[in-house]
Scaffold this motif. Structure first.
Motif, PDB file in Angstrom:
ATOM      1  N   LEU A  19       0.690  -1.261   0.084  1.00 39.36           N
ATOM      2  CA  LEU A  19       0.202  -0.062  -0.050  1.00 39.36           C
ATOM      3  C   LEU A  19       0.893   1.255   0.023  1.00 39.36           C
ATOM      4  O   LEU A  19       2.014   1.309   0.620  1.00 39.36           O
ATOM      5  N   GLY A  20       0.509   2.408  -0.866  1.00 38.28           N
ATOM      6  CA  GLY A  20       1.146   3.517  -0.768  1.00 38.28           C
ATOM      7  C   GLY A  20       2.694   3.331  -1.282  1.00 38.28           C
ATOM      8  O   GLY A  20       3.488   4.051  -1.313  1.00 38.28           O
ATOM      9  N   ALA A  21       3.061   2.376  -2.436  1.00 38.36           N
ATOM     10  CA  ALA A  21       4.297   2.047  -2.778  1.00 38.36           C
ATOM     11  C   ALA A  21       4.649   3.381  -3.688  1.00 38.36           C
ATOM     12  O   ALA A  21       6.063   3.486  -3.897  1.00 38.36           O
ATOM     13  N   CYS A  22       3.943   4.291  -4.053  1.00 44.49           N
ATOM     14  CA  CYS A  22       4.317   5.256  -4.978  1.00 44.49           C
ATOM     15  C   CYS A  22       5.333   6.434  -4.062  1.00 44.49           C
ATOM     16  O   CYS A  22       6.017   6.981  -4.642  1.00 44.49           O
ATOM     17  N   ILE A  23       4.926   6.293  -2.906  1.00 36.30           N
ATOM     18  CA  ILE A  23       5.725   7.290  -1.953  1.00 36.30           C
ATOM     19  C   ILE A  23       6.692   6.660  -0.778  1.00 36.30           C
ATOM     20  O   ILE A  23       6.148   6.396   0.161  1.00 36.30           O
ATOM     21  N   PRO A  24       7.856   6.410  -1.400  1.00 36.31           N
ATOM     22  CA  PRO A  24       8.625   5.552  -0.201  1.00 36.31           C
ATOM     23  C   PRO A  24       9.061   6.004   0.987  1.00 36.31           C
ATOM     24  O   PRO A  24       9.457   5.439   1.906  1.00 36.31           O
ATOM     25  N   GLU A  25       9.067   7.492   0.889  1.00 41.83           N
ATOM     26  CA  GLU A  25       9.445   7.962   2.170  1.00 41.83           C
ATOM     27  C   GLU A  25       8.531   9.189   2.512  1.00 41.83           C
ATOM     28  O   GLU A  25       7.936  10.037   1.452  1.00 41.83           O
ATOM     29  N   SER A  26       8.325   9.636   3.640  1.00 40.17           N
ATOM     30  CA  SER A  26       7.368  10.826   3.943  1.00 40.17           C
ATOM     31  C   SER A  26       8.236  12.016   4.078  1.00 40.17           C
ATOM     32  O   SER A  26       9.341  11.970   4.007  1.00 40.17           O
ATOM     33  N   GLY A  27       7.504  13.132   4.048  1.00 37.90           N
ATOM     34  CA  GLY A  27       7.971  14.337   3.991  1.00 37.90           C
ATOM     35  C   GLY A  27       8.869  14.659   3.010  1.00 37.90           C
ATOM     36  O   GLY A  27       9.663  15.554   2.917  1.00 37.90           O
ATOM     37  N   ASN A  28       8.451  14.464   1.709  1.00 37.14           N
ATOM     38  CA  ASN A  28       9.157  14.409   0.404  1.00 37.14           C
ATOM     39  C   ASN A  28       8.570  15.438  -0.426  1.00 37.14           C
ATOM     40  O   ASN A  28       9.051  15.657  -1.630  1.00 37.14           O
ATOM     41  N   SER A  29       7.469  15.885  -0.346  1.00 41.05           N
ATOM     42  CA  SER A  29       6.839  16.603  -1.319  1.00 41.05           C
ATOM     43  C   SER A  29       7.512  18.127  -1.932  1.00 41.05           C
ATOM     44  O   SER A  29       7.465  18.264  -2.688  1.00 41.05           O
ATOM     45  N   ARG A  30       8.457  18.623  -1.000  1.00 35.35           N
ATOM     46  CA  ARG A  30       9.110  19.717  -1.173  1.00 35.35           C
ATOM     47  C   ARG A  30      10.065  19.362  -2.543  1.00 35.35           C
ATOM     48  O   ARG A  30      10.663  20.216  -2.905  1.00 35.35           O
ATOM     49  N   ASP A  31      10.565  18.166  -2.314  1.00 37.66           N
ATOM     50  CA  ASP A  31      11.487  17.528  -3.321  1.00 37.66           C
ATOM     51  C   ASP A  31      11.157  17.366  -4.849  1.00 37.66           C
ATOM     52  O   ASP A  31      11.800  17.263  -5.750  1.00 37.66           O
ATOM     53  N   TYR A  32       9.749  17.430  -4.714  1.00 40.24           N
ATOM     54  CA  TYR A  32       9.251  17.366  -6.249  1.00 40.24           C
ATOM     55  C   TYR A  32       8.483  18.456  -6.813  1.00 40.24           C
ATOM     56  O   TYR A  32       7.776  19.238  -6.035  1.00 40.24           O
ATOM     57  N   VAL A  33       8.847  18.638  -8.206  1.00 42.22           N
ATOM     58  CA  VAL A  33       8.357  20.002  -8.772  1.00 42.22           C
ATOM     59  C   VAL A  33       6.919  19.327  -9.166  1.00 42.22           C
ATOM     60  O   VAL A  33       6.636  18.785 -10.214  1.00 42.22           O
ATOM     61  N   THR A  34       5.791  19.850  -8.292  1.00 39.47           N
ATOM     62  CA  THR A  34       4.330  19.405  -8.832  1.00 39.47           C
ATOM     63  C   THR A  34       3.637  20.388  -9.547  1.00 39.47           C
ATOM     64  O   THR A  34       2.575  20.318  -9.591  1.00 39.47           O
ATOM     65  N   GLY A  35       4.093  21.685  -9.723  1.00 37.92           N
ATOM     66  CA  GLY A  35       3.611  22.621 -10.487  1.00 37.92           C
ATOM     67  C   GLY A  35       3.491  22.519 -12.125  1.00 37.92           C
ATOM     68  O   GLY A  35       3.043  23.298 -12.630  1.00 37.92           O
ATOM     69  N   GLY A  36       3.979  21.239 -12.430  1.00 39.70           N
ATOM     70  CA  GLY A  36       4.263  21.149 -14.006  1.00 39.70           C
ATOM     71  C   GLY A  36       3.081  20.904 -14.675  1.00 39.70           C
ATOM     72  O   GLY A  36       2.882  21.120 -15.872  1.00 39.70           O
ATOM     73  N   TRP A  37       2.065  20.626 -14.132  1.00 39.21           N
ATOM     74  CA  TRP A  37       0.578  20.278 -14.779  1.00 39.21           C
ATOM     75  C   TRP A  37      -0.109  21.345 -14.658  1.00 39.21           C
ATOM     76  O   TRP A  37      -1.483  21.415 -15.042  1.00 39.21           O
ATOM     77  N   ARG A  38       0.197  22.669 -14.109  1.00 37.95           N
ATOM     78  CA  ARG A  38      -0.683  23.707 -14.070  1.00 37.95           C
ATOM     79  C   ARG A  38      -0.933  24.189 -15.278  1.00 37.95           C
ATOM     80  O   ARG A  38      -0.032  24.419 -16.181  1.00 37.95           O
TER      81      ARG A  38
END
Ligand code: SF4
Ligand code: SF4
Length: 107
Positions: A19-38
């Motif tokens: 379960l939740g295998a897509c995110i192997p570590e917690s607290g990592n959201s700032r490491d990913y550029v998630t504005g790319g689909w804006r």
């Protein structure tokens, strides 16, 4: 903190994914550029803004930047363009502008 061994993830069958295998570590959201689909970006009109900070409170991605108790910018690496800030702004100071278009002139 225990880490999952995902070295063979490309070979995993459907029932092997924990379960939740897509995110192997917690607290990592700032490491990913998630504005790319804006598709739209927020633009704030400083003349209309009353610095109530509601946009800063309401942004689901913590993408409104405040300093010295004032909104100063948007973190576009993480803003997904949802428009919540523009919708919640009581002063109508935020406009959502299509990406790829010229920004409106702020008077
Ligand atoms: S558009 Fe959405 S993600 Fe971007 S700053 Fe506004 S509330 Fe946050
Ligand atoms: S919600 Fe609107 S008025 Fe309040 S700080 Fe944000 S932009 Fe300014």
């Amino acid at each position: 903190m225990a880490k999952w061994d995902i070295s063979r993830i490309d070979e995993w069958k459907g029932d092997e994914f924990p379960l939740g295998a897509c995110i192997p570590e917690s607290g990592n959201s700032r490491d990913y550029v998630t504005g790319g689909w804006r598709s739209e970006r927020p633009v704030r009109d400083d003349a209309k803004c009353t610095q109530c900070l509601i946009c800063w409170i309401m942004c689901p991605d913590s993408a409104v930047v405040a300093a010295g108790e004032k909104v100063v910018d948007f973190k576009l690496d993480h803003c997904k363009g949802c428009g919540v800030c523009a919708n919640e702004c009581p002063a109508d100071a935020i406009t959502m502008v299509p990406e790829g278009c010229e920004l409106p002139e702020v008077k």
